[in-house]
Design an enzyme around this catalytic site. Structure first.
Site, short mmCIF file in Angstrom:
data_model
loop_
_atom_site.label_atom_id
_atom_site.label_comp_id
_atom_site.label_asym_id
_atom_site.label_seq_id
_atom_site.Cartn_x
_atom_site.Cartn_y
_atom_site.Cartn_z
N ARG A 21 0.83 -1.21 0.00
CA ARG A 21 0.00 0.00 0.00
C ARG A 21 0.87 1.26 0.00
O ARG A 21 0.46 2.27 -0.57
CB ARG A 21 -0.93 0.00 1.21
CG ARG A 21 -2.10 -0.94 0.98
CD ARG A 21 -3.09 -0.86 2.11
NE ARG A 21 -4.35 -1.44 1.70
CZ ARG A 21 -5.23 -1.95 2.55
NH1 ARG A 21 -4.98 -1.94 3.84
NH2 ARG A 21 -6.36 -2.44 2.11
N LYS A 58 -19.57 -16.45 2.28
CA LYS A 58 -20.99 -16.26 2.53
C LYS A 58 -21.74 -15.58 1.40
O LYS A 58 -21.26 -14.60 0.83
CB LYS A 58 -21.17 -15.41 3.78
CG LYS A 58 -20.77 -16.09 5.05
CD LYS A 58 -21.13 -15.16 6.16
CE LYS A 58 -20.76 -15.68 7.51
NZ LYS A 58 -20.80 -14.55 8.47
N GLY A 98 -8.79 -8.49 -1.08
CA GLY A 98 -8.96 -9.54 -0.08
C GLY A 98 -8.29 -10.85 -0.43
O GLY A 98 -7.15 -10.90 -0.89
N GLY A 133 -13.28 -3.95 1.19
CA GLY A 133 -14.66 -3.48 1.39
C GLY A 133 -15.06 -2.45 0.35
O GLY A 133 -16.17 -2.48 -0.18
P1 AMP Z 1 -14.52 -13.93 1.74
O1 AMP Z 1 -13.79 -13.14 2.78
O2 AMP Z 1 -16.00 -13.81 1.77
O3 AMP Z 1 -13.94 -13.73 0.34
O4 AMP Z 1 -14.29 -15.45 2.13
C1 AMP Z 1 -13.02 -16.03 2.15
C2 AMP Z 1 -13.05 -17.21 3.02
O5 AMP Z 1 -14.00 -18.14 2.56
C3 AMP Z 1 -11.73 -17.93 3.03
O6 AMP Z 1 -11.18 -17.85 4.32
C4 AMP Z 1 -12.09 -19.36 2.67
O7 AMP Z 1 -11.44 -20.31 3.47
C5 AMP Z 1 -13.57 -19.42 2.93
N1 AMP Z 1 -14.21 -20.45 2.12
C6 AMP Z 1 -14.16 -20.60 0.80
N2 AMP Z 1 -14.80 -21.71 0.41
C7 AMP Z 1 -15.29 -22.30 1.52
C8 AMP Z 1 -16.04 -23.50 1.77
N3 AMP Z 1 -16.39 -24.30 0.77
N4 AMP Z 1 -16.35 -23.78 3.05
C9 AMP Z 1 -15.97 -22.96 4.04
N5 AMP Z 1 -15.27 -21.84 3.88
C10 AMP Z 1 -14.93 -21.49 2.63
#
Ligand code: AMP
Length: 396
Positions: free
Chosen positions: A36, A203, A353, A376
């Protein structure tokens, strides 16, 4: 309409307040990743090369107690910046008051000054994060011109971005901000087609705004990662012990109806008995068997994604395809990243991210057109929201 850019300003002899994003990982005074700081250099260099005085403001972490101050000082950042610029950088351990004002008044053209973490002001009634009107006005009074180059905080209205901007005649974007607006803005508003969005991560609830905004705009939406299994549940497929958001199943149904065949879901998955790299695991097609959880997309799904990416002219990727932190479930994410890196004649954008971490791990980062510096902020941009930090920048 286009935004005013730092290069549109006459910075000579001027005190130029620059809001940068120096929110870097620091442990025991050592900077883990200086990306950054490096990303902010073009704007700082431009201002000093053109005879301006660069006064830099940034937040670092969250300051909640007096004790947080010691580990969240910007002093190590100022030192690193000095190394990168190959010139002295003045660090002022204050966010207001005579010491800061004297140091600014003593600056010569081409000098660089870093003031202390703007969030030290949060200890006194969240003045920075709450955009306290007096604080924005005070900081604005320290300079002649204002440049905002902190895309990472553009989704928040703080005193150091929106507050200062609203107390200046004009506010300009720095080069990093300009680049972020150009790539993310073009992708969302005016993409070269075919336009494919790849959305993963844990999620549905985190990505719902992005999916909703991109369904009508994209030619294809590829879903992977933990949120896949809420969609599986919506299709009536059994999901075993996989991640699911029960309260989002109806929403997933709606999205599937709206998106029709634009939406591509994984057809196979790597499933394991436990959330552990060493748990017994295998590839299964379709429904997830009882006693198993899906932790990565499978090889057929990767082939489907590669086929969907063929000929794409714009691709936006946000979120991993599986639990890529564990080597046994990283393959889907890595292969999708590789496919992205191999695309020719396409604008490829990674939205911050975990997908950025995956791109670096893979070494494909240099092949990606644009890797956003804002997690974000880039999500909110992709959701089609107005970001207050960007809205506060003047039009040309
Ligand atoms: P995000 O911050 O929403 O991009 O989510 C990233 C996180 O989602 C990472 O830490 C991954 O380990 C988790 N993730 C991805 N696929 C899965 C899955 N099938 N089950 C549980 N966690 C997951």
């Amino acid at each position: 309409m286009a935004k005013l850019i730092v290069s549109d300003l006459d910075v000579k002899d001027k005190k130029v307040l620059i809001r940068v994003d120096f929110n870097v990982p620091i442990k025991d005074g050592v900077i883990g990743d200086d990306n950054r700081i490096v990303a902010a250099l073009p704007t700082i260099q431009y201002v000093i090369d053109h005879g301006g005085k660069a006064i830099l403001l940034s937040h670092l972490g969250r300051v909640k107690t007096e004790e947080d101050k010691a580990k969240l000082s910007l002093r190590p950042v100022a030192e690193r910046l000095s190394e990168l610029l190959k010139k002295p950088v003045t660090f002022v351990p204050a966010t207001r008051g005579p010491e800061l004002e004297d140091a600014i008044n003593k600056m010569n053209d081409g000098d660089v000054l870093v003031m202390e973490n703007t969030r030290f002001e949060d200890l006194d009634g969240k003045k920075e994060s709450g955009n306290d009107p007096e604080l924005g006005k005070y900081w604005a009074s320290l300079g002649d011109l204002y440049v905002n180059d902190a895309f990472g905080t553009a989704h928040r209205a703080h005193a150091s971005n929106v507050g200062i901007a609203s107390n200046m005649k004009q506010a300009a974007a720095g080069f990093l901000m300009e680049k972020e607006i150009k790539f993310l803005g073009d992708a969302v508003q005016n993409p070269k087609r075919p336009f494919v969005a790849i959305l993963g991560g844990a999620k549905v609830s985190d990505k719902i705004g992005v999916i909703r905004n991109l369904v009508p705009k994209a030619d294809k939406i590829i879903v992977g990662g933990g949120m896949t299994y809420t969609f599986y549940a919506a299709k009536g497929l059994s999901i075993g012990k996989s991640l699911v958001e029960k309260d989002k199943i109806e929403l997933a149904k709606q999205i599937m109806d709206e998106a029709g065949d634009k939406l591509l879901l994984p057809v196979d998955n790597v499933v394991a008995t436990e959330f552990s790299n060493d748990a017994p695991h295998k590839v299964v097609e379709g429904a997830i068997p009882d006693g198993y959880m899906a932790l990565d997309i499978g090889p057929k799904s990767v082939e489907d994604i590669k086929a969907a990416l063929k000929g794409a002219k714009t691709v936006v990727w946000n979120g991993p395809m599986g639990v890529f932190e564990m080597p046994n479930y990283a393959k889907g994410t890595l292969e999708v990243g590789e496919a992205l890196g191999a695309l020719k004649d396409a604008t490829t954008i990674i939205g911050g991210g975990d997908s950025t971490a995956a791109a670096k791990q893979l070494g494909i980062a240099p092949q990606i057109t644009h890797i956003s510096t804002g997690g974000g902020a880039s999500l909110e941009y992709l959701e089609g929201k107005t970001l207050p930090g960007i809205a506060a920048i003047s039009e040309k």
